[in-house]
Each structure stands twice: as C-alpha cells, then as structure tokens.
Design a protein around this motif. Structure first.
Motif, PDB file in Angstrom:
ATOM      1  N   PHE A 331       0.845  -1.185   0.000  1.00 56.83           N
ATOM      2  CA  PHE A 331       0.000   0.000   0.000  1.00 56.83           C
ATOM      3  C   PHE A 331       0.886   1.242   0.000  1.00 56.83           C
ATOM      4  O   PHE A 331       2.062   1.194   0.375  1.00 56.83           O
ATOM      5  N   ARG A 332       0.296   2.348  -0.433  1.00 54.02           N
ATOM      6  CA  ARG A 332       0.980   3.641  -0.450  1.00 54.02           C
ATOM      7  C   ARG A 332       0.380   4.557   0.621  1.00 54.02           C
ATOM      8  O   ARG A 332      -0.806   4.492   0.907  1.00 54.02           O
ATOM      9  N   LEU A 333       1.219   5.448   1.116  1.00 51.32           N
ATOM     10  CA  LEU A 333       0.782   6.491   2.029  1.00 51.32           C
ATOM     11  C   LEU A 333       1.293   7.831   1.512  1.00 51.32           C
ATOM     12  O   LEU A 333       2.482   7.974   1.208  1.00 51.32           O
ATOM     13  N   TYR A 334       0.389   8.800   1.417  1.00 50.86           N
ATOM     14  CA  TYR A 334       0.745  10.131   0.962  1.00 50.86           C
ATOM     15  C   TYR A 334       0.590  11.115   2.123  1.00 50.86           C
ATOM     16  O   TYR A 334      -0.458  11.164   2.778  1.00 50.86           O
ATOM     17  N   PHE A 335       1.649  11.914   2.374  1.00 48.04           N
ATOM     18  CA  PHE A 335       1.669  12.854   3.486  1.00 48.04           C
ATOM     19  C   PHE A 335       1.799  14.285   2.964  1.00 48.04           C
ATOM     20  O   PHE A 335       2.198  14.501   1.812  1.00 48.04           O
ATOM     21  N   ALA A 339       8.717  15.789   5.841  1.00 44.54           N
ATOM     22  CA  ALA A 339       8.960  15.631   7.271  1.00 44.54           C
ATOM     23  C   ALA A 339       7.913  14.718   7.903  1.00 44.54           C
ATOM     24  O   ALA A 339       8.232  13.860   8.742  1.00 44.54           O
ATOM     25  N   ALA A 340       6.655  14.878   7.506  1.00 45.80           N
ATOM     26  CA  ALA A 340       5.589  14.025   8.036  1.00 45.80           C
ATOM     27  C   ALA A 340       5.787  12.581   7.592  1.00 45.80           C
ATOM     28  O   ALA A 340       5.574  11.634   8.367  1.00 45.80           O
ATOM     29  N   ALA A 341       6.213  12.394   6.348  1.00 46.64           N
ATOM     30  CA  ALA A 341       6.459  11.041   5.847  1.00 46.64           C
ATOM     31  C   ALA A 341       7.629  10.394   6.580  1.00 46.64           C
ATOM     32  O   ALA A 341       7.588   9.198   6.902  1.00 46.64           O
ATOM     33  N   GLU A 342       8.658  11.174   6.849  1.00 47.92           N
ATOM     34  CA  GLU A 342       9.815  10.640   7.566  1.00 47.92           C
ATOM     35  C   GLU A 342       9.433  10.232   8.985  1.00 47.92           C
ATOM     36  O   GLU A 342       9.871   9.181   9.496  1.00 47.92           O
ATOM     37  N   ALA A 343       8.599  11.040   9.636  1.00 47.70           N
ATOM     38  CA  ALA A 343       8.151  10.696  10.986  1.00 47.70           C
ATOM     39  C   ALA A 343       7.309   9.430  10.970  1.00 47.70           C
ATOM     40  O   ALA A 343       7.441   8.564  11.855  1.00 47.70           O
ATOM     41  N   ALA A 344       6.446   9.273   9.954  1.00 52.97           N
ATOM     42  CA  ALA A 344       5.629   8.066   9.836  1.00 52.97           C
ATOM     43  C   ALA A 344       6.484   6.849   9.570  1.00 52.97           C
ATOM     44  O   ALA A 344       6.241   5.763  10.117  1.00 52.97           O
ATOM     45  N   GLU A 345       7.503   7.010   8.741  1.00 56.89           N
ATOM     46  CA  GLU A 345       8.424   5.910   8.459  1.00 56.89           C
ATOM     47  C   GLU A 345       9.072   5.417   9.752  1.00 56.89           C
ATOM     48  O   GLU A 345       9.200   4.201   9.984  1.00 56.89           O
ATOM     49  N   ALA A 346       9.465   6.349  10.605  1.00 54.94           N
ATOM     50  CA  ALA A 346      10.097   5.978  11.870  1.00 54.94           C
ATOM     51  C   ALA A 346       9.126   5.226  12.773  1.00 54.94           C
ATOM     52  O   ALA A 346       9.500   4.252  13.446  1.00 54.94           O
ATOM     53  N   GLN A 347       7.863   5.656  12.794  1.00 56.51           N
ATOM     54  CA  GLN A 347       6.869   4.968  13.621  1.00 56.51           C
ATOM     55  C   GLN A 347       6.591   3.563  13.105  1.00 56.51           C
ATOM     56  O   GLN A 347       6.499   2.609  13.886  1.00 56.51           O
ATOM     57  N   LEU A 348       6.464   3.410  11.813  1.00 57.39           N
ATOM     58  CA  LEU A 348       6.192   2.083  11.240  1.00 57.39           C
ATOM     59  C   LEU A 348       7.353   1.134  11.484  1.00 57.39           C
ATOM     60  O   LEU A 348       7.159  -0.075  11.614  1.00 57.39           O
ATOM     61  N   ALA A 349       8.554   1.669  11.570  1.00 55.51           N
ATOM     62  CA  ALA A 349       9.732   0.830  11.826  1.00 55.51           C
ATOM     63  C   ALA A 349       9.723   0.240  13.227  1.00 55.51           C
ATOM     64  O   ALA A 349      10.451  -0.722  13.505  1.00 55.51           O
ATOM     65  N   LEU A 359       6.832  -4.642   8.848  1.00 58.73           N
ATOM     66  CA  LEU A 359       6.630  -3.991   7.559  1.00 58.73           C
ATOM     67  C   LEU A 359       7.954  -3.718   6.861  1.00 58.73           C
ATOM     68  O   LEU A 359       8.977  -3.482   7.506  1.00 58.73           O
ATOM     69  N   LYS A 360       7.922  -3.756   5.555  1.00 64.73           N
ATOM     70  CA  LYS A 360       9.004  -3.200   4.738  1.00 64.73           C
ATOM     71  C   LYS A 360       8.495  -1.855   4.235  1.00 64.73           C
ATOM     72  O   LYS A 360       7.381  -1.745   3.711  1.00 64.73           O
ATOM     73  N   VAL A 361       9.287  -0.821   4.381  1.00 62.70           N
ATOM     74  CA  VAL A 361       8.854   0.542   4.079  1.00 62.70           C
ATOM     75  C   VAL A 361       9.943   1.262   3.307  1.00 62.70           C
ATOM     76  O   VAL A 361      11.130   1.182   3.662  1.00 62.70           O
ATOM     77  N   ARG A 362       9.547   1.958   2.246  1.00 60.78           N
ATOM     78  CA  ARG A 362      10.452   2.831   1.501  1.00 60.78           C
ATOM     79  C   ARG A 362       9.833   4.203   1.392  1.00 60.78           C
ATOM     80  O   ARG A 362       8.623   4.330   1.180  1.00 60.78           O
ATOM     81  N   ARG A 363      10.670   5.216   1.517  1.00 57.59           N
ATOM     82  CA  ARG A 363      10.169   6.602   1.447  1.00 57.59           C
ATOM     83  C   ARG A 363      10.750   7.315   0.246  1.00 57.59           C
ATOM     84  O   ARG A 363      11.933   7.217  -0.045  1.00 57.59           O
ATOM     85  N   THR A 364       9.892   8.026  -0.459  1.00 61.31           N
ATOM     86  CA  THR A 364      10.306   8.934  -1.522  1.00 61.31           C
ATOM     87  C   THR A 364       9.651  10.276  -1.247  1.00 61.31           C
ATOM     88  O   THR A 364       8.431  10.430  -1.434  1.00 61.31           O
ATOM     89  N   GLU A 365      10.424  11.200  -0.729  1.00 71.61           N
ATOM     90  CA  GLU A 365       9.930  12.525  -0.367  1.00 71.61           C
ATOM     91  C   GLU A 365       8.714  12.388   0.560  1.00 71.61           C
ATOM     92  O   GLU A 365       8.841  11.887   1.668  1.00 71.61           O
ATOM     93  N   ALA A 366       7.513  12.785   0.118  1.00 64.36           N
ATOM     94  CA  ALA A 366       6.340  12.773   0.999  1.00 64.36           C
ATOM     95  C   ALA A 366       5.497  11.517   0.844  1.00 64.36           C
ATOM     96  O   ALA A 366       4.341  11.489   1.280  1.00 64.36           O
ATOM     97  N   GLU A 367       6.055  10.457   0.257  1.00 65.85           N
ATOM     98  CA  GLU A 367       5.308   9.223   0.042  1.00 65.85           C
ATOM     99  C   GLU A 367       6.010   8.052   0.725  1.00 65.85           C
ATOM    100  O   GLU A 367       7.239   7.997   0.785  1.00 65.85           O
ATOM    101  N   LEU A 368       5.221   7.121   1.217  1.00 63.83           N
ATOM    102  CA  LEU A 368       5.737   5.850   1.715  1.00 63.83           C
ATOM    103  C   LEU A 368       5.134   4.720   0.890  1.00 63.83           C
ATOM    104  O   LEU A 368       3.952   4.747   0.546  1.00 63.83           O
ATOM    105  N   TYR A 369       5.957   3.733   0.595  1.00 63.55           N
ATOM    106  CA  TYR A 369       5.519   2.521  -0.097  1.00 63.55           C
ATOM    107  C   TYR A 369       5.786   1.383   0.877  1.00 63.55           C
ATOM    108  O   TYR A 369       6.934   1.132   1.250  1.00 63.55           O
ATOM    109  N   ALA A 370       4.737   0.710   1.333  1.00 65.57           N
ATOM    110  CA  ALA A 370       4.883  -0.242   2.433  1.00 65.57           C
ATOM    111  C   ALA A 370       4.152  -1.541   2.143  1.00 65.57           C
ATOM    112  O   ALA A 370       3.259  -1.601   1.298  1.00 65.57           O
TER     113      ALA A 370
END
Length: 473
Positions: A331-335, A339-349, A359-370
C-alpha cells in the motif's frame, strides 16, 4: 501501415503456452502463433527489477529501467517520457489504451480514450466523466478482492451496471457471471471470479474499439498471472518439495489451464473483431517459473492489513495522510510533506513481531511505499509490538493471509511476443528479442515516424518485410 492491437496478457509463460498448445487446449493461441513472427523476449532485468510494472513501462516507452527508473506500481505518471500512444496521438491518429499497467499520458489532450489499470494512483480515465463509474468500481474491487465484501455501496453497483449496459455488455458475459456466482454457493471456485472481470473488460474494450477504430489499441489482462503465482504448485507438483494437499489439488489442479483457456477464448473474439487487415501483437513482457526456495520453511505467504488505518493508528502514525492500496500486500501512504512522511516511516519501523520488522517501508519525499514483511503464519498468539505506549496486538487481529494460499510462482525473464501483420510471412525468431525493440516496432507498423531517438531499432524480422510489402503495393 496497419492498425495495431497490442494484447498485453501479463506474464503468460512460453513453456506453459507451448505445453498447453501441444495438448490441444488453446486453438486460438495456436492459430495466432502459426500466423505470426514468433519470438521469446528478454525482460532485460533481474530481481528486484524483474517486475511487470517495470517491464511494461519499457514496452511502452522503449526505455530500459536504467533510463526510465520507474520502480513501483503506480509511479508510471512520474515519468514524463512519451509512450507509444502519445506518439501516435501526436501524429494525428486515434488510440485506445485499455488497462495498460503503470501507464501515463502527456496531458489530457490525447486523441482517443484511456482506461488506466486498477492499481493506478496518478492517472484517471480519459474522458473521466464517461469511464469513472467503471474505473472506480473495478479499482475498488481489484484492490480489495481478498475481502469477502469489497467496500462498495448499492449505488456503486448501479452506476457500474448502467455503464456496462451502455458500453457493450454481452449476453455471454452476463451468462458466465451468473454461472460463476451460482457455482460459488458451494463454497468453492471463488478464485475463478477474476475471469468474469476479464470478460467485462473485453466487452468495454470491444465496444470502444469498434467506436474509435484506433490506429493503436492496447488491452491488458492480469488474471492468469495471478493464477500462476498461486497455483503453479498445483500445475506441476513434481517441481516442489512441498506438495499440495489433496483438497487443494482437487480445487486448483486446473487453475492455470483455466486461465490460459479463458484468455484463448478472448483472443479468438479479438481475432474475429480485428479481421485480416489489422496487426495483432501478443506480448506478455515476462513470464513465470516455479517458486521453490521457501518450501523447506513451509512456503511463502502474503499478508495484508485488515484495516490499514487501524494499523497506522496502532503504530502511532499521525494524520493527515491518504492511503492507496496497490497490489497484494502493499500500500501507499501520501503525506503533506517529507517531514511528516519521515516521521511516519520511523513509527512504522517500530512495529516488530518476535523482534523482527513487521513492515518493509520505503520513502520517496512525501510518500511511503509499504507492505507486510511476514511470509510465514505466526503462532496464533503472536504479538506485534509498537513503539510508544500502545499495548501489543495479536498479528491475526491486524493482518490476514491473501487467498489463504502459499505462493508458488515467481517471475522469469522470458516472455512471449507474437506479431501477426498483413503481408509478413510467419516465422520463428531464434534470437532473444529485447523489450526495448517493441515500442519502435509498433510505431513502424502504425506508419508513424518516431519523434524520439530509441536505443534500439524496430525489429527487422517484422518491419523490413512489412515495408517491402507496402512499397510493392
């Protein structure tokens, strides 16, 4: 010059196709192969770059992954390079893009119609007012197909039916759908439902093909690729150390054959629609092979969040965000910002089970692919731990297995390419054909001069004879 129908039957496999044709199961595929310049294609990449959403971008642009760099499903619109339909439209001819994976268009001024794939997040139908009811319904159904009841209202079904009635719904499709739903009352055979969607897609494809008479029409289907991923073990049990149980074998033993036969029937209808003066191309972009590397550990399963928003709340991810399902477990997450995406990435980790990431999570700027990184069923009482003050939760309360089955097919670089075009004698190409050759070949067959410099020329086995035939005429 000829109008072209490009059949994008995702991941049909050369060896499986040859076997089923030899057994007499696929008369339409045999006919097309016998009338075509036939080749095996090389996807040109190895994992992790051997994925259909990467390879189809190469087919449509002529660019290798190193040049287009589209890695994820849904990222196609981020690439500004023209696709074959853009180039043909710019030349003043009509196009009909029906379901092509990871597609994009340059602006909304394309001459023709575009119906994106069900996983599209950055491209809407063109014209949107005409196709929205169909696109939104199918996208929701496909993205949530693993649920017993996709989140669709009665009004959604009504709009979908109205669209189909006005866009080519056939009696054959209605009959097959009724037969499928009646058969599911026994509790078996729900997996065949994907073939009903194929029939509905074909009705829409044929309706607009006959309306537009486009220079290029593309038609993408994915159901048989799915069957191969999950039922290869039932197709060829001897290839696996982990054998299917008797019940699964009885239910799924002919699943792959069923998929190929359904596509054979759609091919037959396409050939009747096309007639002898239209070029018909079958391209699968890549194929599959047995997935055996996980057998000693019980096989590989995929798990999907029961409720992605609830999972994010449990992980402590702050709103606002937008959730977009992709394929299988991802699934994708759009923030609002990076900065909001980076904070979410840290929480999901912080989500772990038995000390390992959930979860496996990758961030590209304001998007997460998980997506879920668990591939074997945890113990019934296994707990997921989240950072912060949240109490641990049972894995089974947050995730469920996709199809309740063990995955048994994986990607292979070899794909099918058959090109039947007027005036060109059937032949078998012994060399391996690069996917980068397809885009310039399609343009040449449509009689459109390439507006960009392709890395590879059109296939001489097809284009040189076709040009000679045109000059002779």
């Amino acid at each position: 010059m000829s109008n072209v129908i490009l059949l994008e039957f995702n991941e049909l496999t050369p060896a499986v196709m040859d076997r089923f044709i030899a057994q007499g199961h696929l008369p339409a595929f045999k006919r097309l192969r016998d009338e075509s310049v036939a080749a095996v294609t090389d996807a040109g990449e190895d994992p992790p770059y051997l994925e259909p959403w990467i390879q189809w971008v190469t087919v449509h642009t002529g660019l290798s992954y190193a040049d287009h760099k589209v890695f994820d499903l849904g990222d196609g619109p981020k690439l500004e390079a023209p696709r074959i339909w853009d180039m043909i439209s710019d030349a003043g001819r009509a196009v009909w893009v029906c379901g092509s994976m990871n597609a994009a268009v340059r602006g909304n001024a394309i001459r023709g119609h575009v119906l994106p794939d069900p996983w599209s997040t950055g491209l809407r139908p063109i014209p949107e007012t005409e196709f929205a009811a169909f696109f939104d319904f199918v996208r929701t159904y496909v993205q949530e197909y693993t649920r017993d009841k996709p989140p669709l209202a009665k009004s959604d079904y009504l709009r979908f039916v109205r669209f189909m009635v006005s866009h080519g719904l056939s009696l054959r499709t209605v009959t097959d759908a009724i037969r499928q739903l009646a058969g599911e009352r026994s509790g078996l055979g729900k997996w065949r439902r994907a073939a009903v969607l194929d029939d509905l897609m074909f009705d829409v494809f044929r309706h607009d093909y006959q309306r537009l008479r486009p220079a290029l029409a593309t038609f993408f289907l994915n159901s048989t690729a799915h069957y191969q991923h999950y039922y290869w073990r039932n197709y060829d049990p001897a290839a696996f150390a982990l054998a299917p149980d008797d019940g699964a074998q009885q239910e799924y033993g002919d699943a792959m054959l069923f998929g190929y036969q359904k596509m054979d029937a759609l091919l037959d209808r396409t050939l009747q629609m096309a007639g002898p003066d239209t070029t018909v191309i079958l391209c699968t972009a890549l194929g599959q092979q047995p997935l055996t590397g996980y057998d000693e550990d019980g096989g590989k399963m995929l798990f999907k969040p029961l409720d992605t928003a609830a999972l994010l709340r449990f992980a402590g991810v702050a709103e606002p965000y937008t959730i977009a399902p992709v394929m299988a477990e991802e699934f994708r997450l759009y923030f609002p910002d990076a900065a909001a995406a980076e904070a979410a990435e840290a929480q999901l980790a912080t989500l772990t089970i038995d000390g390992k990431p959930v979860l496996k999570v990758r961030r590209t700027e304001a998007e997460l692919y998980a997506g879920c990184d668990v591939i074997a069923p945890p113990a019934a009482d296994a707990l997921i731990v989240a950072g912060g003050s949240n109490e641990p939760r049972r894995f089974a309360d947050l995730f469920y297995p996709i199809d309740s089955g063990v995955k048994s097919g994986m990607h292979h670089r070899d794909g099918i390419l058959w090109i039947r075009t007027p005036g060109v004698a059937p032949s078998v190409i012994e060399r391996s054909v690069s996917l980068q050759e397809i885009a310039p070949t399609v343009l040449a067959l449509c009689g459109v001069d390439a507006p960009v410099a392709f890395a590879m020329p059109p296939m001489p086995e097809v284009v040189v004879p076709a040009t000679a035939q045109l000059r002779a005429a």
